[in-house]
Write an enzyme that holds these catalytic residues in place. Structure first.
Site, PDB file in Angstrom:
ATOM      1  N   LYS A 116      47.524  42.692  45.413  1.00 43.03           N
ATOM      2  CA  LYS A 116      46.118  42.314  45.237  1.00 43.03           C
ATOM      3  C   LYS A 116      45.404  42.242  46.587  1.00 43.03           C
ATOM      4  CE  LYS A 116      42.358  40.755  43.191  1.00 43.03           C
ATOM      5  NZ  LYS A 116      42.261  39.538  42.388  1.00 43.03           N
ATOM      6  N   ALA A 117      46.085  41.746  47.616  1.00 43.66           N
ATOM      7  CA  ALA A 117      45.465  41.669  48.941  1.00 43.66           C
ATOM      8  C   ALA A 117      45.127  43.061  49.463  1.00 43.66           C
ATOM      9  CB  ALA A 117      46.391  40.941  49.915  1.00 43.66           C
TER      10      ALA A 117
END
Length: 296
Positions: A172-173
């Site tokens: 997600k980052a």
């Protein structure tokens, strides 16, 4: 009866709850906001007075809070999910927190008899409300299999990205570093078009039908030209937080992030000037500098 729970009933959590109910899950929920709890009750949810009560009711509980400290308290606190769920239950960590925070939560859950799926989501408010979120799921294969139905109730696409807590947050980052950069480039292009006297509709027509067109660009530009800078379900604080996570991870790993760092500065400016705005409000800051606005 299939049971599920949701902790955090805001823009995203309310969408999770809505689709769980729609798909036949008896869904309990908890939020500190009385307004959100009332809306949850109206949609057919079972309101509970605490996180622990949700844990005692549900076999699988989604945690959709804002920060890592909140997630840890909800999951591992004195009256949290681990202390109250039946053995074999699953915590589905759908909030976006740092990979290190997720990893630490997973470590501290070991031996509890409660499973953890680390699965932040993408798709924003529309995806949550329509049940079309993309999930970046990390967990043991058998646990993911056991929770496939409850996850499919809220998601159109589930990617298995790893087995360890923190793997989902890492993916997600990376994703948010890209999305934040695309957003910021769109904001700058919109301001450039405004200053040059191009109509917003013309810009949208070209962007959306070109190789640059995508959901991120099109949604941002539509909100900009319609001057919708608040209450669109994409609060600037969320992307600001996510980019902070992305850049912190990059710093820890020694990875240069030139574009995402520039995007972070644009979001800094937007959040400082318009703290109650949505992502697109960053465009207003640039427009104010150049003295032009982009309208449809």
């Amino acid at each position: 009866m299939k049971t599920a729970g949701v902790i955090g009933l805001g823009d995203m959590g309310s969408g999770l709850a809505k689709n769980l109910i729609k798909n036949g899950f008896e869904t309990s929920g908890f939020d500190l906001s009385e307004t959100r709890m009332a809306a949850f009750t109206d949609m057919g949810g079972l309101p509970k007075d605490s996180v622990g009560q949700v844990g005692r009711h549900a076999a699988s509980v989604f945690v959709m809070v804002m920060h890592g400290d909140q997630a840890r308290d909800v999951i591992l606190g004195e009256n949290g999910l681990v202390a109250n769920m039946a053995e074999g239950g699953t915590v589905i960590l759908s909030a976006t927190i740092t990979p290190a925070e997720a990893s630490a939560i997973g470590h501290d859950m070991e031996g509890s008899g409660i499973h953890l799926i680390d699965t932040p989501v993408s798709g924003g408010f529309p995806g949550a409300q329509n049940g079309t979120l993309t999930m970046m799921a990390a967990g043991a294969a058998d646990v993911l299999d056991q929770n496939a139905e409850v996850m499919q109730a809220v998601s159109a696409t589930i990617h298995r990205v790893g087995e360890n807590a923190g793997d989902g947050q890492t993916v997600k980052a990376c994703l948010q570093s890209l999305i934040g950069s695309i957003f910021s480039a769109t904001f700058e292009a919109a301001a450039l078009a405004a200053k040059a006297g191009v109509s917003g509709q013309a810009l949208l027509d070209v962007f959306s039908s070109s190789s640059a067109g995508c959901g991120v660009v099109n949604t941002a530009l539509e909100n900009i030209i319609d001057r919708k800078f608040e209450a669109t379900g994409s609060h600037i604080a969320t992307m600001h937080k996510d980019l902070t996570i992305s850049l912190a991870l990059a710093s820890a790993l020694g990875v240069p992030m030139h574009t995402a760092s520039s995007a972070m500065q644009i979001f800094h400016a937007g959040k400082t000037k318009y703290p109650n705005g949505d992502n697109w409000v960053c465009t207003r800051v640039i427009e104010e500098i150049v003295g032009a606005e982009l309208h449809r």
